[in-house]
Write an enzyme that holds these catalytic residues in place. Sequence first.
Site, short mmCIF file in Angstrom:
data_model
loop_
_atom_site.label_atom_id
_atom_site.label_comp_id
_atom_site.label_asym_id
_atom_site.label_seq_id
_atom_site.Cartn_x
_atom_site.Cartn_y
_atom_site.Cartn_z
N ARG A 34 -3.77 120.64 1.38
CA ARG A 34 -2.77 121.50 2.04
C ARG A 34 -3.24 122.94 2.21
O ARG A 34 -3.01 123.55 3.25
CB ARG A 34 -1.50 121.52 1.19
CG ARG A 34 -0.81 120.19 1.17
CD ARG A 34 0.55 120.33 0.52
NE ARG A 34 1.13 119.03 0.30
CZ ARG A 34 2.30 118.83 -0.29
NH1 ARG A 34 3.00 119.84 -0.73
NH2 ARG A 34 2.77 117.61 -0.45
N TYR A 141 1.51 116.95 -16.81
CA TYR A 141 0.13 117.36 -16.55
C TYR A 141 -0.80 116.84 -17.66
O TYR A 141 -1.85 116.26 -17.40
CB TYR A 141 0.08 118.89 -16.47
CG TYR A 141 -1.28 119.49 -16.27
CD1 TYR A 141 -1.97 119.32 -15.07
CD2 TYR A 141 -1.88 120.28 -17.26
CE1 TYR A 141 -3.22 119.90 -14.88
CE2 TYR A 141 -3.11 120.86 -17.07
CZ TYR A 141 -3.78 120.67 -15.88
OH TYR A 141 -5.01 121.25 -15.70
N1 SER Z 1 -4.95 126.33 -16.94
C1 SER Z 1 -4.23 125.09 -17.00
C2 SER Z 1 -2.78 125.32 -16.99
O1 SER Z 1 -2.34 126.30 -17.55
C3 SER Z 1 -4.61 124.34 -18.23
O2 SER Z 1 -5.49 123.34 -17.90
O3 SER Z 1 -2.05 124.54 -16.45
#
Ligand code: SER
Length: 315
Positions: A34, A141
């Site tokens: 994107r 995540y």
């Molecule tokens: N820098 C990333 C985050 O804060 C960590 O992998 O999501």
Amino acid sequence: MILVTGSAGQIGTELVVELRNRHGPENILAGKHRTPLPDEIASSGPSQIVDVSDPEQLKSTLLNYGITKIFHLSSILSALAESDIQRAHQVNINGVFNVLNAALESNVEQVIIPSSIAAFGTDTPRELTPNDTIQRPSTVYGISKVFTELMGNYFYSRFGLDVRGLRLPGVISWKTEPTAGTTDYAVAMFYGAIVGDKYECYLRPDTALPMMYMPDAIKSLLDLSDANITNLVHHSDFNVHAMTFTPSELEKAIKKINPKFHITYNIDPLRQSIADSWPASLDDSAARKEWGWKPDFDMDSLVNDMYQNLENKLI
Ligand code: SER
């Protein structure tokens, strides 16, 4: 030819430049989705839209360009992933699976996919987190990064695909801003200090997190890629450590350069709880032993270099 997915991102923009310097611009395909590519990347070599959620488009790109290595960097970072878990699932889980599978069905010999400190959780020892330990992340995540590590190791042991990965900490850089991570307060603090001598921080002053300067992050990805596979015991799940600091320690370090800088706090409970579930420091002896990992930048050298480069860029 080498494909870099996520070439418009914080790490991708810098990795593509370094790879083009090393291997020739024509040999590095900048994959984007994107976000538009910066001019420096768009004008210096080939680029292509790569949709990691579309297995056929992915596979035909790999075959058409004769891709033999992939740095798969596209990912939805921690805070953004929490606000759109469907998209995070599509990019960070389906996308990783599609990339590995397309690699297997084409001529790709090696895939590098970064994992993250987010692959750990509150059950993990926070100080000097061992390489091999309990991983029960509490964010989508983090869950996607555990999936990435396990699936990478699986594709290696089951199919012999050379998949490698390391757990990056907060990456600090001045060229391209990160998008909605939790560690990104550190980057934002430099912008605040340079633009208006102030910054409102969303994490508590004592929140210790592992951090790394971009040149070391690039070096870690390239050194891991170049490592002799016969020396590797681990594959997709290396700890790498450079430094640990808190918002309050970073404020003090920036104040040495800009005495007018001051910081206020307005804690964001979501990002604070994410940060509290992550390690403060990591035992990276496996990476040091198996492929010679060693960072070049400590906190002082990072702060000085970052401040100077960002100031040159902004003012
Ligand atoms: N820098 C990333 C985050 O804060 C960590 O992998 O999501």
